[in-house]
Design an enzyme around this catalytic site. Structure first.
Site, PDB file in Angstrom:
ATOM      1  CG  HIS A 129      -1.796   1.173   1.380  1.00 11.67           C
ATOM      2  ND1 HIS A 129      -3.117   1.168   0.977  1.00 11.67           N
ATOM      3  CD2 HIS A 129      -1.572   2.415   1.880  1.00 11.67           C
ATOM      4  CE1 HIS A 129      -3.643   2.358   1.225  1.00 11.67           C
ATOM      5  NE2 HIS A 129      -2.730   3.135   1.782  1.00 11.67           N
ATOM      6  CD  GLU A 130       1.623   3.652   3.692  1.00 12.00           C
ATOM      7  OE1 GLU A 130       1.777   4.695   3.030  1.00 12.00           O
ATOM      8  OE2 GLU A 130       0.636   3.460   4.424  1.00 12.00           O
ATOM      9  CG  HIS A 133       0.099   6.044  -0.802  1.00 11.52           C
ATOM     10  ND1 HIS A 133      -1.042   6.418  -1.469  1.00 11.52           N
ATOM     11  CD2 HIS A 133      -0.315   5.589   0.419  1.00 11.52           C
ATOM     12  CE1 HIS A 133      -2.095   6.203  -0.693  1.00 11.52           C
ATOM     13  NE2 HIS A 133      -1.681   5.690   0.453  1.00 11.52           N
ATOM     14  CG  HIS A 139      -6.155   6.210   0.164  1.00 10.33           C
ATOM     15  ND1 HIS A 139      -6.157   7.122   1.174  1.00 10.33           N
ATOM     16  CD2 HIS A 139      -5.144   5.342   0.440  1.00 10.33           C
ATOM     17  CE1 HIS A 139      -5.189   6.834   2.035  1.00 10.33           C
ATOM     18  NE2 HIS A 139      -4.561   5.761   1.600  1.00 10.33           N
ATOM     19  CB  CYS A 140      -8.231   2.150  -4.685  1.00 10.02           C
ATOM     20  SG  CYS A 140      -9.276   1.259  -5.832  1.00 10.02           S
ATOM     21  CB  CYS A 145      -8.186  -2.249  -4.430  1.00  9.52           C
ATOM     22  SG  CYS A 145      -6.668  -1.489  -5.071  1.00  9.52           S
ATOM     23  CB  CYS A 164      -8.534  -2.937  -8.219  1.00 10.07           C
ATOM     24  SG  CYS A 164      -8.319  -1.189  -8.568  1.00 10.07           S
ATOM     25  CB  CYS A 167      -4.694   0.242  -8.457  1.00 10.06           C
ATOM     26  SG  CYS A 167      -5.747   1.246  -7.392  1.00 10.06           S
TER      27      CYS A 167
HETATM   28 ZN    ZN Z   1      -2.758   5.106   2.120  1.00 10.33          ZN
HETATM   29 ZN    ZN Z   2      -7.530  -0.071  -6.676  1.00 12.34          ZN
END
Ligand code: ZN
Ligand code: ZN
Length: 172
Positions: A129-130, A133, A139-140, A145, A164, A167
């Site tokens: 996740h990070e 970014h 953010h999704c 996701c 997803c 993304c």
């Molecule tokens: Zn985040």
């Molecule tokens: Zn996504």
């Protein structure tokens, strides 16, 4: 040649990180390794909150980045940013540095039985996740996701460690 470097910062489970390397590397299609850089986080301790200041740590990590690389600090320490009571991780959009804490990913924190596999799944989601970014993803909203924003560990368990379709396209 760009790389992702994972830097254990007062993090006990280095072998957990080593096991994740192939997965992270495959997800971002970029060489990923555990770095031998070390950094003392003591100066970032906030005695009033009994937590460590994530923004200040990230600032301090910036000079460690080699051109084109992304670095992710992983710590067992409890992180905060001034506006939030705690964070699982932090990264600047399109930046080079990310920071992740395993502190609140441990079942024992919630009075539940220890589950190393679940811990490592949660940690992997945080790292991806990070890094997402850092690679420019916002953010999704699509459930499942990995880029869905999470505040509680239960929400973390509801999402996958995968991007997803949308993304994934943006990541390219
Ligand atoms: Zn985040
Ligand atoms: Zn996504």
């Amino acid at each position: 040649m760009s790389r992702i470097k994972i830097i254990p910062l007062q993090f006990a489970g280095v072998e957990v990180l080593e096991q994740m390397l192939p997965l992270i590397s495959a997800r971002f299609k970029i060489e990923t390794l555990v770095s031998t850089h070390r950094m003392d986080l003591t100066p970032f301790f906030n005695p009033v909150r009994s937590q460590y200041n994530a923004n200040d740590i990230i600032q301090k990590m910036v000079p460690l980045v080699d051109e084109g690389d992304k670095i992710v600090g992983v710590t067992d320490l409890d992180l905060f940013i001034p506006v939030l009571s705690y964070i699982f991780g932090q990264a600047y959009l399109g930046g080079s540095v990310a920071l992740v804490s395993g502190h609140r990913l441990v079942n024992a924190r919630y009075g539940l039985a220890d589950d190393p596999k679940l811990f490592s799944e949660r940690l992997l989601k945080c790292i991806i996740h990070e890094l997402g970014h850092a690679f420019g993803l916002k953010h999704c909203l699509l459930p499942g996701c990995v880029m869905v924003s999470t505040t509680y560990v239960e929400e973390m368990d509801q999402k996958s460690d995968q991007f997803c379709r949308s993304c994934k396209i943006q990541l390219k």
